[in-house]
Enzyme design. Structure first.
Site, PDB file in Angstrom:
ATOM      1  N   HIS A   1      55.653  45.699  52.323  1.00 34.98           N
ATOM      2  CA  HIS A   1      56.035  44.645  53.277  1.00 34.98           C
ATOM      3  C   HIS A   1      55.889  45.134  54.720  1.00 34.98           C
ATOM      4  O   HIS A   1      55.215  44.512  55.547  1.00 34.98           O
ATOM      5  CB  HIS A   1      57.479  44.212  52.989  1.00 34.98           C
ATOM      6  CG  HIS A   1      58.005  43.154  53.922  1.00 34.98           C
ATOM      7  ND1 HIS A   1      58.037  41.829  53.582  1.00 34.98           N
ATOM      8  CD2 HIS A   1      58.506  43.227  55.181  1.00 34.98           C
ATOM      9  CE1 HIS A   1      58.536  41.123  54.594  1.00 34.98           C
ATOM     10  NE2 HIS A   1      58.834  41.954  55.575  1.00 34.98           N
ATOM     11  N   GLU A   2      56.513  46.264  55.016  1.00 30.37           N
ATOM     12  CA  GLU A   2      56.477  46.757  56.400  1.00 30.37           C
ATOM     13  C   GLU A   2      55.055  47.158  56.814  1.00 30.37           C
ATOM     14  O   GLU A   2      54.692  47.022  57.973  1.00 30.37           O
ATOM     15  CB  GLU A   2      57.462  47.922  56.589  1.00 30.37           C
ATOM     16  CG  GLU A   2      58.939  47.594  56.283  1.00 30.37           C
ATOM     17  CD  GLU A   2      59.509  46.390  57.041  1.00 30.37           C
ATOM     18  OE1 GLU A   2      59.030  46.095  58.144  1.00 30.37           O
ATOM     19  OE2 GLU A   2      60.429  45.738  56.486  1.00 30.37           O
TER      20      GLU A   2
ATOM     21  N   HIS B   1      53.407  44.205  58.262  1.00 22.03           N
ATOM     22  CA  HIS B   1      53.755  44.042  59.686  1.00 22.03           C
ATOM     23  C   HIS B   1      52.948  45.028  60.537  1.00 22.03           C
ATOM     24  O   HIS B   1      52.439  44.684  61.595  1.00 22.03           O
ATOM     25  CB  HIS B   1      55.244  44.347  59.905  1.00 22.03           C
ATOM     26  CG  HIS B   1      56.174  43.257  59.468  1.00 22.03           C
ATOM     27  ND1 HIS B   1      56.079  41.966  59.929  1.00 22.03           N
ATOM     28  CD2 HIS B   1      57.242  43.267  58.624  1.00 22.03           C
ATOM     29  CE1 HIS B   1      57.060  41.230  59.386  1.00 22.03           C
ATOM     30  NE2 HIS B   1      57.768  41.995  58.586  1.00 22.03           N
TER      31      HIS B   1
ATOM     32  N   GLU C   1      55.841  37.434  59.479  1.00 21.67           N
ATOM     33  CA  GLU C   1      56.295  37.487  58.081  1.00 21.67           C
ATOM     34  C   GLU C   1      55.198  37.013  57.130  1.00 21.67           C
ATOM     35  O   GLU C   1      55.166  37.419  55.967  1.00 21.67           O
ATOM     36  CB  GLU C   1      57.580  36.679  57.890  1.00 21.67           C
ATOM     37  CG  GLU C   1      58.805  37.253  58.600  1.00 21.67           C
ATOM     38  CD  GLU C   1      59.116  38.695  58.250  1.00 21.67           C
ATOM     39  OE1 GLU C   1      58.745  39.165  57.159  1.00 21.67           O
ATOM     40  OE2 GLU C   1      59.718  39.383  59.103  1.00 21.67           O
TER      41      GLU C   1
HETATM   42 ZN    ZN Z   1      59.407  41.388  57.487  1.00 15.18          ZN
END
Ligand code: ZN
Length: 498
Positions: free
Chosen positions: A263-264, A267, A293
């Site tokens: 997830h990160e 980003h 997101e």
């Molecule tokens: Zn996030």
């Protein structure tokens, strides 16, 4: 003043503001990862002073004049968007004093420290006075920024330009209608997929070794990215070529840190793959939360939850944890990583129940900012919603209202962007699957082909356009949440043979 002079003034000021931002981001990353707790009060005070020092630069009358001048003349597309956003921000900042900015920063940092202590001690009463103060301050500040607008609408628009309660209400209505019945059907088949091996004992030190393989596979390169450990995983970009992420490890959940890293990293790629021309700008390099997101949840779910994602990685994981995984096939591991189960913790939630966690937070925030509840009832309301929507009893506030960091940072209005981002991601994934063979790239270990696609179709624009326009360009259609609900229905009906 002429155009050349005005641009020079603008760029010089932006560079100084970015220098302060870098200092603050560095201190913030440090304090969330390695800094000893006893130094918090001193560090927070110093950071609020640094923040105060940036204020005269942000509001320098010379800069105000330059922005006004540039806003009135013809500029190229990028500069024109940059300046119009800068003007909007400036108008908001000018409504506050330096002292107010410093005080707010201090209240926020102290609230964040109190939240962490409250979560660790499972004691909401430590955090409550800070939360109530933040809510009150946020109401006051938001009304000061836009006196004629509804406070929660303003907050929603802050995190995703163009969004408001009317749009989110319609979006969540669709989510409820399409997904709640499916969640009920899936929860009746709880033992259909065996995922018991996920929660066996996985020593952190070995999980860390796997993280190295995972980062390598994802292309999260140490020449531009660094990973630390924190209570709540996050990403902090100091610049395009210095992006920091964090993860947290759980001994009895092997996929928790895996998915937080993926997830990160999503980003991180968004920040890293920006147009280098934005290095000198501040607005175009600051993307909206929903788009951000969409990229993190894209990697986490639309790519990371596919069996092909683990073709290269799973043998390495098996080798590290033979006692837990030697008899578990790749197919069974992948199925277990996709199990849908009503659970208490948002960040560990599966794709199907995830938007319900967001719906709950959205409904609570709406009540807070429309003055519909007694704020002392917040934990009670939280627990009741988990019972109503997911059928769960919340055993303590650490697994309830204290689980997320967001409110302690006054990020009110942020949560809905997680669900919006997931839905945006579904539409991008639909298009990507038409344009390339996703599973082939994943199973070959060619993750770069996928991050390059995201760079060329989404990330390079930064904040040049809003999410709807970027989707139009990337997919030929405006935002359509049905891609999201259709994706989830198809996936989970197949997985659970419904
Ligand atoms: Zn996030």
């Amino acid at each position: 003043m002429n155009k050349k002079e005005a641009l020079k003034i603008y760029h010089e000021h932006i560079e100084k503001i970015k220098a302060y931002d870098l200092v603050l981001a560095t201190a913030d990353f440090d304090s969330s990862t390695i800094a000893p707790k006893k130094g918090n009060a001193y560090r927070n005070k110093m950071m609020s002073i640094v923040q105060g020092e940036a204020f005269p630069i942000q509001t320098d009358p010379v800069l105000v004049e330059a922005i006004d001048y540039l806003n009135g003349i013809k500029l190229d597309e990028k500069m024109s968007r940059e300046i119009s956003l800068a003007k909007k921000n400036l108008e908001e900042i000018l409504r506050f004093t330096k002292e107010e900015v410093m005080e707010y920063a201090l209240v926020q940092m102290n609230a964040n420290d109190a939240w962490l202590e409250a979560k660790q001690k499972k004691d909401y009463s430590i955090f409550e006075p800070h939360l109530l103060k933040l809510i009150e301050l946020t109401k006051q500040r938001t009304l000061k920024k836009k006196p004629d607008a509804n406070v929660y609408d303003t907050l929603l628009d802050d995190y995703e330009e163009g969004m408001n309660m009317k749009k989110y209400d319609a979006f969540f209505k669709l989510i409820r209608k399409e997904l709640v019945p499916l969640i009920k059907k899936v929860s009746k088949k709880q033992d259909f997929i065996d995922d018991s091996f996920i929660c066996k004992y996985y020593p952190v030190e070995k999980q860390e070794r796997f993280s190295k393989d995972l980062k390598k596979y994802l292309g999260f390169d140490p020449s531009w990215g660094y990973m630390g450990v924190s209570e709540h995983p996050f990403t902090n970009a100091f610049s395009r070529n210095d992006v920091r992420i964090t993860t947290s490890y759980e001994e009895h959940n092997v996929i928790s840190s895996i998915y937080s890293i993926i997830h990160e990293t999503g980003h991180a790629f968004y920040e890293h793959q920006l147009d280098p021309a934005y290095d000198r700008l501040i607005e175009l390099s600051g993307m909206s939360s929903g788009m951000h997101e969409s990229q993190s949840r894209f990697l986490e779910n639309y790519l990371g939850k596919r069996e092909s994602f683990f073709t290269k990685l799973y043998p390495k994981l098996q080798k590290l944890f033979p006692e837990n995984l030697k008899d578990v096939s790749l197919e069974d591991f992948s199925k277990a990583a996709n199990v849908s189960k009503c659970s208490l913790i948002r960040t560990d939630a599966d794709e199907l129940t995830y938007p319900i966690h967001i719906l709950i937070r959205y409904e609570i925030e709406k009540m807070i900012f429309n003055d519909e509840i007694d704020l002392h009832d917040l934990p009670k309301i939280w627990n009741q919603k988990y019972k109503d929507y997911l059928g769960l009893d919340v055993p303590d506030d650490a697994s309830g209202i204290l689980q997320d960091i967001h409110w302690s940072l006054a990020y009110f209005g942020y949560f809905p962007t997680y669900a919006l981002g997931s839905a945006i991601g579904a539409q991008i994934f639909h298009q990507m699957s038409k344009d390339m063979d996703v599973d082939e790239s994943l199973s070959k270990g060619d993750f770069k082909a996928l991050t390059d696609y995201l760079k060329d179709h989404i990330q390079k624009y930064g904040n040049l356009y809003d999410y709807d326009r970027i989707l139009q360009i990337a997919t030929g259609e405006p935002f359509d949440p049905h891609y999201y609900t259709d994706y989830l229905k198809e996936k989970y009906q197949k997985l659970y043979e419904l």
